[in-house]
Scaffold this active site. Sequence first.
Site, PDB file in Angstrom:
ATOM      1  N   ARG A 160      -7.904   3.673  -4.105  1.00  0.00           N
ATOM      2  CA  ARG A 160      -6.874   4.481  -3.445  1.00  0.00           C
ATOM      3  C   ARG A 160      -6.560   5.713  -4.294  1.00  0.00           C
ATOM      4  NH1 ARG A 160      -4.317   0.303  -2.712  1.00  0.00           N
ATOM      5  NH2 ARG A 160      -5.444  -0.305  -0.848  1.00  0.00           N
ATOM      6  N   ASP A 178      -7.497   3.301   5.156  1.00  0.00           N
ATOM      7  CA  ASP A 178      -8.119   2.039   5.544  1.00  0.00           C
ATOM      8  C   ASP A 178      -8.975   1.612   4.365  1.00  0.00           C
ATOM      9  OD1 ASP A 178      -8.218   0.037   7.612  1.00  0.00           O
ATOM     10  OD2 ASP A 178     -10.363   0.399   7.622  1.00  0.00           O
ATOM     11  N   SER A 179      -8.795   0.379   3.964  1.00  0.00           N
ATOM     12  CA  SER A 179      -9.459  -0.043   2.738  1.00  0.00           C
ATOM     13  C   SER A 179      -9.869  -1.498   2.828  1.00  0.00           C
ATOM     14  CB  SER A 179      -8.510   0.151   1.555  1.00  0.00           C
ATOM     15  OG  SER A 179      -7.254  -0.415   1.844  1.00  0.00           O
ATOM     16  N   GLY A 216      -2.995  -8.593  -2.053  1.00  0.00           N
ATOM     17  CA  GLY A 216      -4.298  -8.823  -1.415  1.00  0.00           C
ATOM     18  C   GLY A 216      -5.271  -9.554  -2.327  1.00  0.00           C
ATOM     19  N   TYR A 217      -6.454  -8.955  -2.512  1.00  0.00           N
ATOM     20  CA  TYR A 217      -7.511  -9.609  -3.286  1.00  0.00           C
ATOM     21  C   TYR A 217      -7.503  -9.207  -4.763  1.00  0.00           C
ATOM     22  CZ  TYR A 217      -9.034 -10.672   1.425  1.00  0.00           C
ATOM     23  OH  TYR A 217      -9.064 -11.124   2.723  1.00  0.00           O
ATOM     24  N   LYS A 267       0.838  -1.208   0.000  1.00  0.00           N
ATOM     25  CA  LYS A 267       0.000   0.000   0.000  1.00  0.00           C
ATOM     26  C   LYS A 267       0.865   1.247   0.000  1.00  0.00           C
ATOM     27  CE  LYS A 267      -3.858  -0.888   2.999  1.00  0.00           C
ATOM     28  NZ  LYS A 267      -4.455  -0.277   4.163  1.00  0.00           N
ATOM     29  N   LYS A 314      -4.139  -0.180 -12.705  1.00  0.00           N
ATOM     30  CA  LYS A 314      -4.756  -0.113 -11.374  1.00  0.00           C
ATOM     31  C   LYS A 314      -4.615   1.293 -10.783  1.00  0.00           C
ATOM     32  CE  LYS A 314      -4.795  -2.062  -6.766  1.00  0.00           C
ATOM     33  NZ  LYS A 314      -4.117  -2.838  -5.737  1.00  0.00           N
TER      34      LYS A 314
HETATM   35  P1  IMP Z   1      -6.063  -2.405   6.022  1.00  0.00           P
HETATM   36  O1  IMP Z   1      -6.580  -1.169   5.332  1.00  0.00           O
HETATM   37  O2  IMP Z   1      -4.624  -2.294   6.394  1.00  0.00           O
HETATM   38  O3  IMP Z   1      -6.970  -2.856   7.098  1.00  0.00           O
HETATM   39  O4  IMP Z   1      -6.031  -3.593   4.955  1.00  0.00           O
HETATM   40  C1  IMP Z   1      -6.988  -3.686   3.982  1.00  0.00           C
HETATM   41  C2  IMP Z   1      -6.941  -5.049   3.316  1.00  0.00           C
HETATM   42  O5  IMP Z   1      -7.890  -4.978   2.258  1.00  0.00           O
HETATM   43  C3  IMP Z   1      -5.611  -5.389   2.678  1.00  0.00           C
HETATM   44  O6  IMP Z   1      -4.796  -6.168   3.507  1.00  0.00           O
HETATM   45  C4  IMP Z   1      -6.055  -6.195   1.455  1.00  0.00           C
HETATM   46  O7  IMP Z   1      -6.314  -7.501   1.808  1.00  0.00           O
HETATM   47  C5  IMP Z   1      -7.386  -5.569   1.096  1.00  0.00           C
HETATM   48  N1  IMP Z   1      -7.149  -4.512   0.103  1.00  0.00           N
HETATM   49  C6  IMP Z   1      -7.198  -3.178   0.265  1.00  0.00           C
HETATM   50  N2  IMP Z   1      -6.877  -2.548  -0.872  1.00  0.00           N
HETATM   51  C7  IMP Z   1      -6.593  -3.516  -1.768  1.00  0.00           C
HETATM   52  C8  IMP Z   1      -6.182  -3.475  -3.121  1.00  0.00           C
HETATM   53  O8  IMP Z   1      -5.951  -2.429  -3.737  1.00  0.00           O
HETATM   54  N3  IMP Z   1      -6.004  -4.667  -3.707  1.00  0.00           N
HETATM   55  C9  IMP Z   1      -6.218  -5.851  -3.082  1.00  0.00           C
HETATM   56  N4  IMP Z   1      -6.581  -5.945  -1.825  1.00  0.00           N
HETATM   57  C10 IMP Z   1      -6.766  -4.768  -1.155  1.00  0.00           C
END
Ligand code: IMP
Length: 195
Positions: A182, A71-72, A154-155, A15, A176
Amino acid sequence: MKLTKLVVASHNDDKVAEIKTLLAPLHIEVHSAKELRLGDVEETGKTFEENAKIKAGTLSLMCGLPCLADDSGLCIDALDGRPGVYSARYAPNRDFKEGAQMLLKEMDESGKKSRKAHFSCCMALACPNEKIKVYEGRVDGQIAVAPRGEKGFGYDPIFIPDGYEQTFAELGEDVKNQISHRRRALEKFIREIKD
Ligand code: IMP
């Protein structure tokens, strides 16, 4: 708003790398919380906004600098918006290949036909002695029938953004970073900085 130095309040290297790329045109000195050896902040909120504010506010108090937190997560319609804010914790031991397979199985078992989903992102900017500001972005799409592609994190291998046939993990960072949740949240932040 005049910003010369910014701490990205995340320990997720993928990220941070995406955010640094997106902020590069602003010529701001950007550091991650990990580079500055600031501790991780527990996500105790129930929404993306609450968590982003908690992370940005706590880290800004710790280091006395402007902090930007993201946060995402992935919200799937057939699963009533899950895993949502729990996206990172849904995958056992942060194994997102396993997490993606678990989500696909849950979708099959739900009996629902819809494959609609979206990624959401809330960015919070905390500057010392100022009210925290938030910027939101989302990208809509579909969940693939099986994971495809090796890029991203991630996903990404199970998410097909609207207007494309490939997953984020197949499309790669150039595409992307043009359309992601984001990017869309950061665009709002960047617009304000430029103004
Ligand atoms: P956090 O915001 O650190 O709680 O993590 C958010 C989680 O959401 C990440 O660890 C990923 O699993 C998923 N995530 C968030 N943004 C993305 C992305 O751009 N691609 C793929 N997975 C994402």
